[in-house]
Structures are given as C-alpha cells and as structure tokens.
Design an enzyme around this catalytic site. Structure first.
Site, PDB file in Angstrom:
ATOM      1  N   ASN A   1       0.684  -1.229   0.345  1.00 48.69           N
ATOM      2  CA  ASN A   1       0.033   0.222   0.022  1.00 48.69           C
ATOM      3  C   ASN A   1       0.682   1.387  -0.118  1.00 48.69           C
ATOM      4  O   ASN A   1       0.617   1.822  -0.210  1.00 48.69           O
ATOM      5  CB  ASN A   1      -0.811   0.014   0.998  1.00 48.69           C
ATOM      6  CG  ASN A   1      -0.660  -0.169   2.411  1.00 48.69           C
ATOM      7  OD1 ASN A   1       0.022  -0.928   3.125  1.00 48.69           O
ATOM      8  ND2 ASN A   1      -2.094  -0.010   3.071  1.00 48.69           N
TER       9      ASN A   1
ATOM     10  N   GLU B   1       5.646  -4.327  12.059  1.00 50.17           N
ATOM     11  CA  GLU B   1       4.203  -3.111  11.789  1.00 50.17           C
ATOM     12  C   GLU B   1       3.359  -3.414  11.249  1.00 50.17           C
ATOM     13  O   GLU B   1       3.061  -4.464   9.937  1.00 50.17           O
ATOM     14  CB  GLU B   1       4.657  -1.806  11.373  1.00 50.17           C
ATOM     15  CG  GLU B   1       6.279  -1.183  11.422  1.00 50.17           C
ATOM     16  CD  GLU B   1       5.886  -0.219  12.552  1.00 50.17           C
ATOM     17  OE1 GLU B   1       4.871   0.843  12.488  1.00 50.17           O
ATOM     18  OE2 GLU B   1       6.811   0.272  13.106  1.00 50.17           O
TER      19      GLU B   1
ATOM     20  N   CYS C   1      -3.266   0.909   6.913  1.00 52.27           N
ATOM     21  CA  CYS C   1      -2.945   0.552   8.336  1.00 52.27           C
ATOM     22  C   CYS C   1      -3.910   1.276   9.243  1.00 52.27           C
ATOM     23  O   CYS C   1      -4.691   1.123  10.820  1.00 52.27           O
ATOM     24  CB  CYS C   1      -1.757   0.350   8.595  1.00 52.27           C
ATOM     25  SG  CYS C   1      -0.917   1.135   8.200  1.00 52.27           S
TER      26      CYS C   1
HETATM   27  P1  NAD Z   1       0.732  -9.204   3.373  1.00 51.13           P
HETATM   28  O1  NAD Z   1       1.027  -8.815   4.622  1.00 51.13           O
HETATM   29  O2  NAD Z   1      -0.344  -9.773   2.676  1.00 51.13           O
HETATM   30  O3  NAD Z   1       2.378  -9.385   3.277  1.00 51.13           O
HETATM   31  C1  NAD Z   1       2.979  -8.170   3.344  1.00 51.13           C
HETATM   32  C2  NAD Z   1       4.487  -8.431   3.037  1.00 51.13           C
HETATM   33  O4  NAD Z   1       4.547  -9.355   3.386  1.00 51.13           O
HETATM   34  C3  NAD Z   1       4.580  -8.667   1.802  1.00 51.13           C
HETATM   35  O5  NAD Z   1       5.526  -8.986   1.844  1.00 51.13           O
HETATM   36  C4  NAD Z   1       3.990 -10.025   1.755  1.00 51.13           C
HETATM   37  O6  NAD Z   1       5.001 -11.135   0.582  1.00 51.13           O
HETATM   38  C5  NAD Z   1       4.857 -10.440   3.240  1.00 51.13           C
HETATM   39  N1  NAD Z   1       4.953 -11.661   3.850  1.00 51.13           N
HETATM   40  C6  NAD Z   1       3.625 -12.147   3.523  1.00 51.13           C
HETATM   41  N2  NAD Z   1       3.423 -13.416   4.054  1.00 51.13           N
HETATM   42  C7  NAD Z   1       4.803 -13.397   4.894  1.00 51.13           C
HETATM   43  C8  NAD Z   1       6.068 -15.009   5.507  1.00 51.13           C
HETATM   44  N3  NAD Z   1       4.657 -16.234   5.513  1.00 51.13           N
HETATM   45  N4  NAD Z   1       7.120 -14.365   5.533  1.00 51.13           N
HETATM   46  C9  NAD Z   1       7.843 -13.511   5.145  1.00 51.13           C
HETATM   47  N5  NAD Z   1       7.306 -12.292   4.764  1.00 51.13           N
HETATM   48  C10 NAD Z   1       6.043 -13.024   4.376  1.00 51.13           C
HETATM   49  O7  NAD Z   1       0.375  -7.104   3.394  1.00 51.13           O
HETATM   50  P2  NAD Z   1      -0.119  -6.784   2.602  1.00 51.13           P
HETATM   51  O8  NAD Z   1      -1.465  -7.597   1.835  1.00 51.13           O
HETATM   52  O9  NAD Z   1       1.368  -6.595   1.430  1.00 51.13           O
HETATM   53  O10 NAD Z   1      -0.980  -4.812   3.096  1.00 51.13           O
HETATM   54  C11 NAD Z   1      -2.033  -5.178   3.703  1.00 51.13           C
HETATM   55  C12 NAD Z   1      -1.546  -5.099   5.552  1.00 51.13           C
HETATM   56  O11 NAD Z   1      -0.103  -4.030   5.524  1.00 51.13           O
HETATM   57  C13 NAD Z   1      -2.133  -4.549   6.508  1.00 51.13           C
HETATM   58  O12 NAD Z   1      -2.614  -5.125   7.191  1.00 51.13           O
HETATM   59  C14 NAD Z   1      -1.789  -2.872   7.057  1.00 51.13           C
HETATM   60  O13 NAD Z   1      -2.590  -2.890   8.003  1.00 51.13           O
HETATM   61  C15 NAD Z   1      -1.042  -3.671   7.244  1.00 51.13           C
HETATM   62  N6  NAD Z   1       0.545  -2.206   6.577  1.00 51.13           N
HETATM   63  C16 NAD Z   1       0.591  -2.195   8.177  1.00 51.13           C
HETATM   64  C17 NAD Z   1       1.419  -0.997   7.788  1.00 51.13           C
HETATM   65  C18 NAD Z   1       2.275  -0.163   9.556  1.00 51.13           C
HETATM   66  O14 NAD Z   1       3.113   0.667   9.578  1.00 51.13           O
HETATM   67  N7  NAD Z   1       1.729  -0.343  10.688  1.00 51.13           N
HETATM   68  C19 NAD Z   1       1.426   0.153   6.585  1.00 51.13           C
HETATM   69  C20 NAD Z   1       1.104  -0.615   5.755  1.00 51.13           C
HETATM   70  C21 NAD Z   1       0.470  -1.022   6.044  1.00 51.13           C
END
Ligand code: NAD
Length: 459
Positions: free
Chosen positions: A136, A232, A266
């Site tokens: 995002n 995060e 988020c």
């Molecule tokens: P996601 O968890 O699907 O993926 C995030 C990243 O993690 C990707 O690069 C993905 O390939 C990787 N990933 C997924 N499973 C993994 C595993 N088992 N081991 C290692 N890496 C793995 O999230 P998304 O759909 O890309 O983004 C949305 C999410 O991110 C929402 O939950 C949002 O709240 C969160 N987010 C949090 C913040 C924050 O700063 N707190 C900021 C932006 C987004």
C-alpha cells in the site's frame, strides 16, 4: 519464472519481473555480508551525503516515482505524489540520523566492584537487515526501513510485495545513483510464504523489519529464530467524536481518513464513535461528503478513490459488509461492489461488536459510525479489539483529552484529528497485535543497531 505486475484498475500487465529463488536469496546474503563490512568503514558524513542525495533524486524524479506507485498499487495519482513527498523527507531524516549515532559514558564506578573502571557504550550496525514490505505504500514504507538501516551502516535485503515491486526496484537504482557503494542493498522478488519465509529464517539476517498483515506477522514470529523482529501490522483504527467538536470539520477529516487509498491504509478510520447527542447531525454532515467522492481510474487527476488492490480483497470486504447486515447493521450509504476491484465508499451504522467490520482489520473504503455515551464508554469501545495502532479524538475539553491519552491502548493518540495522521519523524508503531517496535528514522536507527559496552580497567 516471471512475476506479472498488474494495474489493479483493469488487470492489464504493466511489467514482468524475474522471480527470485531461495538460492538467489542465499547468494545475495553472502554478497551483502561482504558489502556491509566495507560499508561499515564509510564515515557518517559520507552516509549522510548518499542519503541526502537520494532524497534530492526522489524529488527530482517525482513524476516517474508517482506514476509507478499509482500504476502498480492502484492509489490515486494525487496520493502517489504525496507519498513521494513523504519519502523525500524520510530519506532526509535518515540522512540526518546517520550523523547522530552516538553512545555515552557509563559510571562503572557507581557500584562497589566498579572501582578504577571507566568506559562507555557505542552503537554498532546489526549487519544485514531483512526488510519485508506491503503493497500500500511501495515507496515510503520501504524508505522507512532502507533509510535508517543504511544510516546505521547496515546492508539491506529488501523483499517488497509481489504486487508492487517496480517502485522498490526504482528506489534501488536511485540509491546506487546517489553513490551507495555496491553490494549494500539487494532486492529479491517472490512470495511471502516462500522467499519471505526463507529470509525470515536465515541465520545471517539479524533483524527482520516487517510491515504487513497480522496473519503474516504471526507466521514470521514462529520461524524467525533468534533475531530481532520488528512488526508493523494492521489495525481497525477508531476515532472518538465528543459533542463539543466542530461537526463539519470532523466530517471532512473522517472522509480523508476513511477513504484514502480506498481504505487500504493501516491507520484508516474504520470505527467512529460519536457522542449520542450529535449522532444525527454528524451523519447528516458526513453522507454528502462521502457522496462527493469520485471513484475511478487512479491515473486521472480528479479521481478521489481508486480501485482496491485485487478482486479477492474487494470480495472479502463485501462479504464482511453482508455479515454485518445479517447481524443488524444498517448501510447508510454505498455498500455495493462495482466492476472487479471497486467498492462504493460506504457508511455503516449500528454494527454489533461481534461483527468482523468491528473486530478485524477491514482494509476497504468503509467507515462504521456507532454512538456512545460518556468518555469512559468510548475508550472501552475503542479498546475492545486485539489491535492498537493509533486512535483519534475530537474534543475541546482538556480533561477528556487527558483521559483518552491515559486510557487508549494504542501506539499513538491524535488529539483533534483522525488516527490516520502520521508524520515521518514521529515514533510510529502499535501496541497489542498491531506490532512490536517503532519506526521513524530516529527510532528505527536504535532498532537497527546493537549496543557494545566498552570497559577500561585502570588500576
Ligand atoms: P501482507 O501481510 O499480505 O504482505 C506484506 C509483506 O509480507 C509482503 O511482502 C508479503 O510477500 C510478505 N509475507 C507474507 N507472508 C509472509 C511470511 N509468511 N513470511 C515472510 N513474509 C511474508 O500485507 P499486504 O496485503 O501487502 O499489506 C496490507 C497489510 O499491511 C495490512 O494489514 C496493513 O494494515 C499492513 N500495513 C501496516 C502498516 C504499519 O505501518 N503498521 C503500514 C502499511 C500496511
């Protein structure tokens, strides 16, 4: 193997990137290990210059970056430009932090066995940081990891989301153009379960810096082994509106906080708790502003809401709206899917706390407006969740604001604005299941360094 990067608006293929294998990851880590040793010898002034130059280049190439961000993430071109502006600052802040990595003297002789001892501690780089990022904010959330990690003399292995790898690759080129020595930053592209998990469990990665969903974070904590993990994660952020608030202004801010990036932030406003006496007036102020939002192609200047990242994400949000309706919630506006990846901006009221739209992270263009009576009741409602990233409160009463600061179980309390407010230097991160650790370059640098204590024995 190739990974296709698609425009969420119409599914058209923007680009193809080579998928990394586990062997690629192992090879890159060995290269980074050597690169980091050399990079560690660079003066803090030289690291400052590289990161400052990166910030300058981002500003100079804003058009290219914002176009790429909007195209691959689906956020509007206006939102993408704002993201580039923020990343310019994140790299500038990181550059400044590279000059501030300090230790301090320790009064070893403050205990009986400390006689004739003196010394200090210093901060040293952890080595290689494994950075895993979501779709995002494909630039600024990468900047929040790469900038401080490089400021602190680490090497970085970056794995961006497979949905938005192009911005990360562009940033890598920019850092090298800015003078980053070779073999200090690598980008690998692949799925979380496969490549992400391989990075997480690798013994030569000393810190995992992850931003993404709680679901992925839970898997990461299980396979990381002995290394520092920074998480995060998501949230279902809430905003309290007390009856002394300026209703028109608040409604405008809720629209900004609830529907930006089609709600895929988020700290998107998901749950709004309105003091019962002003509920009807607030809803009357909110609905016309939601109706005014223009949905459409994210590349067009007048679009306010772009597509969701995928049809799957869209279908999940719709099913949660339906579940809430079955449990007695009322849709005040919107609620319908449009084409493959759009949902009308939606306002829901009277949602029971057992509904997914209240308890889970919704991550879509939907705001739930429920009423409450009394600040204690509002605080309890906000805290009634496993998440705790940020919360907002609109009030003019200092006592009420102080009660909120004390009672809200979140990493950040925003008084007088929505929880969606984030400034890049602030300590940013969650309590409870929203995460571990804090970002913001000054705080992240601490997470990306180890403390080394030095003792002089001077008999
Ligand atoms: P996601 O968890 O699907 O993926 C995030 C990243 O993690 C990707 O690069 C993905 O390939 C990787 N990933 C997924 N499973 C993994 C595993 N088992 N081991 C290692 N890496 C793995 O999230 P998304 O759909 O890309 O983004 C949305 C999410 O991110 C929402 O939950 C949002 O709240 C969160 N987010 C949090 C913040 C924050 O700063 N707190 C900021 C932006 C987004």
């Amino acid at each position: 193997m190739k990974i296709l990067v698609k425009n969420p608006y119409n599914g058209s293929v923007i680009s193809e990137v080579k998928a990394s294998t586990k062997d690629d990851v192992d090879r890159e880590i060995q290269i980074l290990k050597k690169g980091q040793k050399k990079y560690q010898g660079l003066s803090s002034y030289k690291r400052f210059v590289i990161l400052k130059k990166t910030s300058d280049l981002l500003r100079e190439h804003k058009k290219k970056f914002s176009h790429t961000i909007a195209l691959e993430s689906g956020k509007t071109i206006k939102e993408a430009r704002a993201e580039v502006d923020r990343a310019v600052q994140t790299f500038l802040l990181s550059a400044e932090e590279s000059k501030r990595i300090k230790g301090e003297t320790i009064p070893y002789d403050s205990v009986p066995e400390g006689e004739k001892k003196s010394g200090f501690y210093i901060r040293v780089p952890v080595g290689i940081v494994g950075a895993i990022t979501p779709f995002n904010f494909p630039l600024n959330l990468v900047a929040h990891k790469v900038g401080p990690a490089l400021a602190a003399s680490n090497a970085v292995l970056l794995k961006p989301s497979t949905k938005t790898p192009l911005t990360a690759l562009l940033l890598k080129d920019t850092l090298y153009k800015a003078g980053l020595p070779g073999d200090v930053l690598s980008v690998v592209i692949g799925s979380g379960e496969d490549i992400g998990n391989h990075i997480v469990s690798h013994k030569d990665i000393r810190v995992i810096s992850f931003t993404g969903s709680l679901n992925a974070a839970e898997k990461i904590t299980k396979s990381a082994g002995i290394k520092r993990i920074l998480l995060e994660c998501g949230s279902n952020s809430a905003c309290i509106i007390m009856d002394d608030a300026d209703i028109e202004h608040v409604a405008e801010r809720i629209v900004r906080g609830g529907y930006a990036l089609a709600g895929q932030v988020c700290i998107s406003v998901q749950r709004v708790f309105v003091e019962e006496g002003i509920m009807d007036d607030f809803v009357s102020a909110l609905i016309p502003k939601v109706k005014d939002l223009k949905m459409g192609n994210q590349m067009e200047e007048d679009t306010d809401i772009g597509p969701m990242i995928s049809k799957g994400a869209r279908d999940r949000v719709i099913s949660w709206i339906e579940e809430a309706k079955d449990r007695g919630a009322r849709v005040l506006y919107g609620g319908r899917p449009i084409d493959d990846t759009f949902i009308e901006p939606t306002v829901i009221t009277n949602a029971d706390e057992s509904c997914k739209i209240m308890g889970e992270e919704l991550f879509g263009p939907v705001v739930v407006v429920n009423k409450f009576s009394g600040i204690e009741n509002a605080i309890n409602k906000v805290n009634h969740t496993k998440y705790g990233l940020q919360a907002g409160i609109f009030t003019n009463n200092l006592d009420v604001a102080l009660s909120a600061i004390e009672g809200l179980e979140v990493g950040g309390v925003v008084i007088g604005d929505v929880p969606t407010y984030r400034a890049d230097p602030m300590p940013y991160g969650g309590m409870k299941y929203s995460g571990l650790g804090r970002e913001g370059p000054g705080f992240a640098v601490e997470e990306y360094t180890e403390i080394k204590a030095v003792v002089f024995n001077t008999p």
